[in-house]
Every structure is written in C-alpha cells, then in structure tokens.
Design a protein around this motif. Structure first.
Motif, mmCIF file in Angstrom:
data_model
loop_
_atom_site.group_PDB
_atom_site.id
_atom_site.type_symbol
_atom_site.label_atom_id
_atom_site.label_comp_id
_atom_site.label_asym_id
_atom_site.label_seq_id
_atom_site.Cartn_x
_atom_site.Cartn_y
_atom_site.Cartn_z
ATOM 1 N N UNK A 12 -31.964 -13.354 18.127
ATOM 2 C CA UNK A 12 -31.153 -12.212 18.534
ATOM 3 C C UNK A 12 -30.826 -11.308 17.349
ATOM 4 N N UNK A 13 -30.620 -11.871 16.157
ATOM 5 C CA UNK A 13 -30.394 -11.027 14.981
ATOM 6 C C UNK A 13 -31.637 -10.191 14.700
ATOM 7 N N UNK A 14 -32.813 -10.788 14.852
ATOM 8 C CA UNK A 14 -34.062 -10.050 14.643
ATOM 9 C C UNK A 14 -34.204 -8.917 15.645
ATOM 10 N N UNK A 18 -28.152 -7.050 13.653
ATOM 11 C CA UNK A 18 -26.706 -7.054 13.434
ATOM 12 C C UNK A 18 -26.135 -8.448 13.650
ATOM 13 N N UNK A 19 -25.469 -8.994 12.632
ATOM 14 C CA UNK A 19 -24.754 -10.260 12.810
ATOM 15 C C UNK A 19 -23.572 -10.079 13.744
ATOM 16 N N UNK A 20 -22.896 -8.929 13.616
ATOM 17 C CA UNK A 20 -21.697 -8.682 14.421
ATOM 18 C C UNK A 20 -22.022 -8.641 15.906
ATOM 19 N N UNK A 21 -23.088 -7.914 16.270
ATOM 20 C CA UNK A 21 -23.459 -7.806 17.683
ATOM 21 C C UNK A 21 -23.850 -9.164 18.255
ATOM 22 N N UNK A 22 -24.565 -9.954 17.480
ATOM 23 C CA UNK A 22 -24.969 -11.285 17.947
ATOM 24 C C UNK A 22 -23.757 -12.199 18.058
ATOM 25 N N UNK A 23 -22.839 -12.085 17.119
ATOM 26 C CA UNK A 23 -21.616 -12.888 17.181
ATOM 27 C C UNK A 23 -20.818 -12.578 18.437
ATOM 28 N N UNK A 24 -20.738 -11.305 18.789
ATOM 29 C CA UNK A 24 -20.026 -10.920 20.015
ATOM 30 C C UNK A 24 -20.731 -11.468 21.248
ATOM 31 N N UNK A 25 -22.050 -11.452 21.213
ATOM 32 C CA UNK A 25 -22.821 -11.946 22.357
ATOM 33 C C UNK A 25 -22.619 -13.440 22.567
ATOM 34 N N UNK A 26 -22.556 -14.211 21.464
ATOM 35 C CA UNK A 26 -22.427 -15.664 21.557
ATOM 36 C C UNK A 26 -20.975 -16.135 21.451
ATOM 37 N N UNK A 27 -20.053 -15.178 21.245
ATOM 38 C CA UNK A 27 -18.614 -15.506 21.166
ATOM 39 C C UNK A 27 -18.312 -16.487 20.036
ATOM 40 N N UNK A 28 -18.899 -16.219 18.882
ATOM 41 C CA UNK A 28 -18.627 -17.026 17.684
ATOM 42 C C UNK A 28 -18.424 -16.074 16.511
ATOM 43 N N UNK A 47 -37.366 -16.973 3.234
ATOM 44 C CA UNK A 47 -36.308 -16.026 3.574
ATOM 45 C C UNK A 47 -36.726 -15.258 4.830
ATOM 46 N N UNK A 48 -35.930 -15.394 5.858
ATOM 47 C CA UNK A 48 -36.220 -14.716 7.121
ATOM 48 C C UNK A 48 -35.544 -13.354 7.200
ATOM 49 N N UNK A 49 -34.387 -13.209 6.571
ATOM 50 C CA UNK A 49 -33.590 -11.991 6.653
ATOM 51 C C UNK A 49 -33.200 -11.520 5.259
ATOM 52 N N UNK A 50 -33.269 -10.210 5.055
ATOM 53 C CA UNK A 50 -32.717 -9.597 3.856
ATOM 54 C C UNK A 50 -31.348 -9.050 4.207
ATOM 55 N N UNK A 51 -30.310 -9.518 3.488
ATOM 56 C CA UNK A 51 -28.949 -9.131 3.802
ATOM 57 C C UNK A 51 -28.422 -8.180 2.740
ATOM 58 N N UNK A 52 -27.631 -7.208 3.181
ATOM 59 C CA UNK A 52 -26.888 -6.355 2.256
ATOM 60 C C UNK A 52 -25.512 -6.150 2.854
ATOM 61 N N UNK A 60 -41.041 -9.771 6.268
ATOM 62 C CA UNK A 60 -42.358 -9.864 6.876
ATOM 63 C C UNK A 60 -42.593 -11.262 7.446
ATOM 64 N N UNK A 61 -42.211 -12.288 6.676
ATOM 65 C CA UNK A 61 -42.326 -13.652 7.199
ATOM 66 C C UNK A 61 -41.392 -13.860 8.395
ATOM 67 N N UNK A 62 -40.218 -13.223 8.326
ATOM 68 C CA UNK A 62 -39.281 -13.310 9.439
ATOM 69 C C UNK A 62 -39.856 -12.706 10.709
ATOM 70 N N UNK A 63 -40.554 -11.579 10.575
ATOM 71 C CA UNK A 63 -41.173 -10.939 11.741
ATOM 72 C C UNK A 63 -42.256 -11.833 12.339
ATOM 73 N N UNK A 64 -43.039 -12.448 11.466
ATOM 74 C CA UNK A 64 -44.069 -13.365 11.957
ATOM 75 C C UNK A 64 -43.437 -14.558 12.662
#
Length: 307
Positions: A12-14, A18-28, A47-52, A60-64
């Motif tokens: 869902x993050x992919x 958004x971590x926030x949107x996924x957190x709201x969806x899963x209520x965590x 590394x699946x996600x690059x965070x800032x 790219x590996x995350x997309x695969x």
C-alpha cells in the motif's frame, strides 16, 4: 516479524506513496508502518523505499518486488475471504466506488434493500469520479460512466449514457436565439461545463453542412461556471445561468416537470465523438467467487440494468 502484515503495508505504501495515508487505512501509527517495512528490508537485505522528511519513493528494486508480490497478495486476500464465508451467512465489508450524481440517485434505496436481506454485510460507499484501478485501489465494485475500460476487469453495461442539451425556459427566452440552436448560437451562449478526472469535458457538434462525410467538431464555449461537482452545475443551471450538456438520467425530475427543457439543436451534440458511452458496473473476475461480492454484483446488475 509478521511478514504478511509487512508485505501488506509495503504494497500500500508503494501504491499511495505515503506512510500517513497507509496508517490511516490500517488504523495504526505511521511509525508502525515504517518499522515493519524496515524489518522487511532487513530480512531481504535490500532497500525497498527511499525516505525523506517530505516524501517516500519506491526504489527500482522496490518496484520489482511490488510487481512480484502484488498478484500473490491479492490472491491471498481473496482466498481468505472465500474460505471464511463458505460456512457462514455472507458477511464483511464491500467497498463500492460510484459516480456521485448517479450514486446519490440510485444506490441508497438499493443498498438498503440489500442490507435488509444480508444484515451482516457492511458497505463502504465512496462517491467519486476519479479513475480507479481495480486490484490496486481498495475497491471491490465500481460504477462509472463512459466506455468499457481496457483494464482486465469484468464490465457489465447497466444503461446508455446519452447526453442532452438542457436549460431553463427562462434562459432560452433570455438567449433570444431561434430554435433549433446552431453551433454558432451555442458558442455565443453561456454554458456550464463539467471538469472530469482528465480535465475539462469538451462538447462536440456534428458538422454535416460542408462535407459528404459529417465531421465532429469541438465547440469553443463561453462557460459561466466550470466545476467537477454535478450539484454545483445543477444549481447554476436551475438559476438560469446557461446551457448544460448532461446525461439524460441526471435531472429527470426537473425535465419531467418542465423546470428544465431539452434544447433542440440543428445537429447532434456529444461529449465522446465516435464512441458508444454507457454506465458500467466493474469488478474483478476472481473476486466474483467471494459470496458477498457475487451476491452484491448480481443484485445491482439486476436492479440497475435498463430492460
């Protein structure tokens, strides 16, 4: 580590970036989402996600990895739902996305009937014209106007979606143009235009005067209001603000009482030249095996399809 939960969070993050949107969806908390995905990355050694501080991006590996797990995760979810309902009365959540103007008119009484038959089923009803991707967006059934989509879903045609030119009698009198209206008359009139998910919806006029083969031409309009909200356009229309090109079902009561009238034109108008547009109910083939989805799809198709 609960790998299945981590995979669900990553998927869902992919999709939402958004971590926030996924957190709201899963209520965590968002921190739980991030922590479980870090555990997943550690177990994989990639590394699946690059965070800032401002955004999250899939590597790219995350997309695969997302591509490889998505189908399996969907099948797992569907298998869980299918097996859990084999011995019980149909129950659980059905997520429906529908065009606002159509859904507000048609769905509430039908879903109430369905709920009386199957009280253990809960509807999550989302009104939106946004384009959705079944299998990616968390939607079980979608109802959309237009033409049958190219994506790999089942599309049941419910009805035609013919557009007609309408206005109040007062506006036509004020316009002072002879009927039927010509293309030139429409282009000088005030119009009310809808903005869809892909931009402004153009009006097209069939020009059959200067060619053996009539051609659809895009009209240059003078809008007095542009909106993505059908209610806002309907309010302006009923306040004599201009002409509107609308689906013939959308303001039926006002047409019946002559509050609005269909305005004749010299040649046909359309929003989709050379295409047969309709209203479609969409769902994934695999989900139809789940009893609650099958029951709801069959019920809505039977109730909404024009005979």
């Amino acid at each position: 580590m609960d790998k299945i939960r981590a995979l669900r969070y990553f998927k869902r993050v992919a999709e939402l970036d958004s971590f926030t949107a996924v957190a709201q969806e899963f209520h965590v908390p968002a921190s739980s989402i991030s922590r479980r995905i870090r555990d997943l990355e550690a177990s994989l050694g990639v590394t699946l996600l690059q965070r800032s501080t401002r955004q999250v991006e899939v590597t790219e590996l995350g997309k695969l990895y997302y591509t490889l797990i998505s189908k399996g995760m969907a099948q797992l979810d569907q298998a869980d739902e299918l097996i859990s309902q084999q011995h019980d009365a149909p129950s659980g959540l059905i997520r429906i996305s529908c065009m606002p103007s159509y859904g507000e008119q048609k769905l509430p009484p039908l879903l109430e009937q369905f709920s009386q038959r199957y009280p253990n089923i809960i509807f999550d009803l989302h009104y939106s014209d946004d384009i959705i991707s079944l299998g990616k967006d968390p939607i079980d059934i979608a109802i959309r106007g237009g033409y049958a989509p190219d994506e790999h879903v089942i599309a049941k045609r419910l009805s035609s979606n013919q557009f007609i030119l309408v206005a109040t009698p007062q506006y036509i009198e004020r316009l002072g143009q002879p009927l039927p209206l010509t293309a030139a008359s429409i282009q000088t009139a005030s119009t009310l235009q809808y903005r869809g998910p892909n931009g402004l919806i153009d009006w097209h006029y069939l020009n059959n005067k200067h060619s053996d083969k009539p051609q659809w031409e895009t009209l240059t309009l003078s809008p007095s209001l542009i909106s993505n909200n059908a209610k806002a356009l309907a309010t302006a229309l009923l306040n004599h603000r201009g002409l509107a090109l609308i689906p013939n079902w959308s303001l039926y009561d006002h047409l019946k009482t002559k509050t609005l009238i269909e305005v004749p034109t010299e040649s046909p108008l359309t929003v989709a030249p050379n295409r047969d547009i309709g209203i479609f109910l969409l769902y994934e083939r695999n989900k139809y095996q789940i009893p609650k989805i099958q029951l709801c799809v069959d019920f809505l198709v039977k109730q909404l399809t024009d005979i």
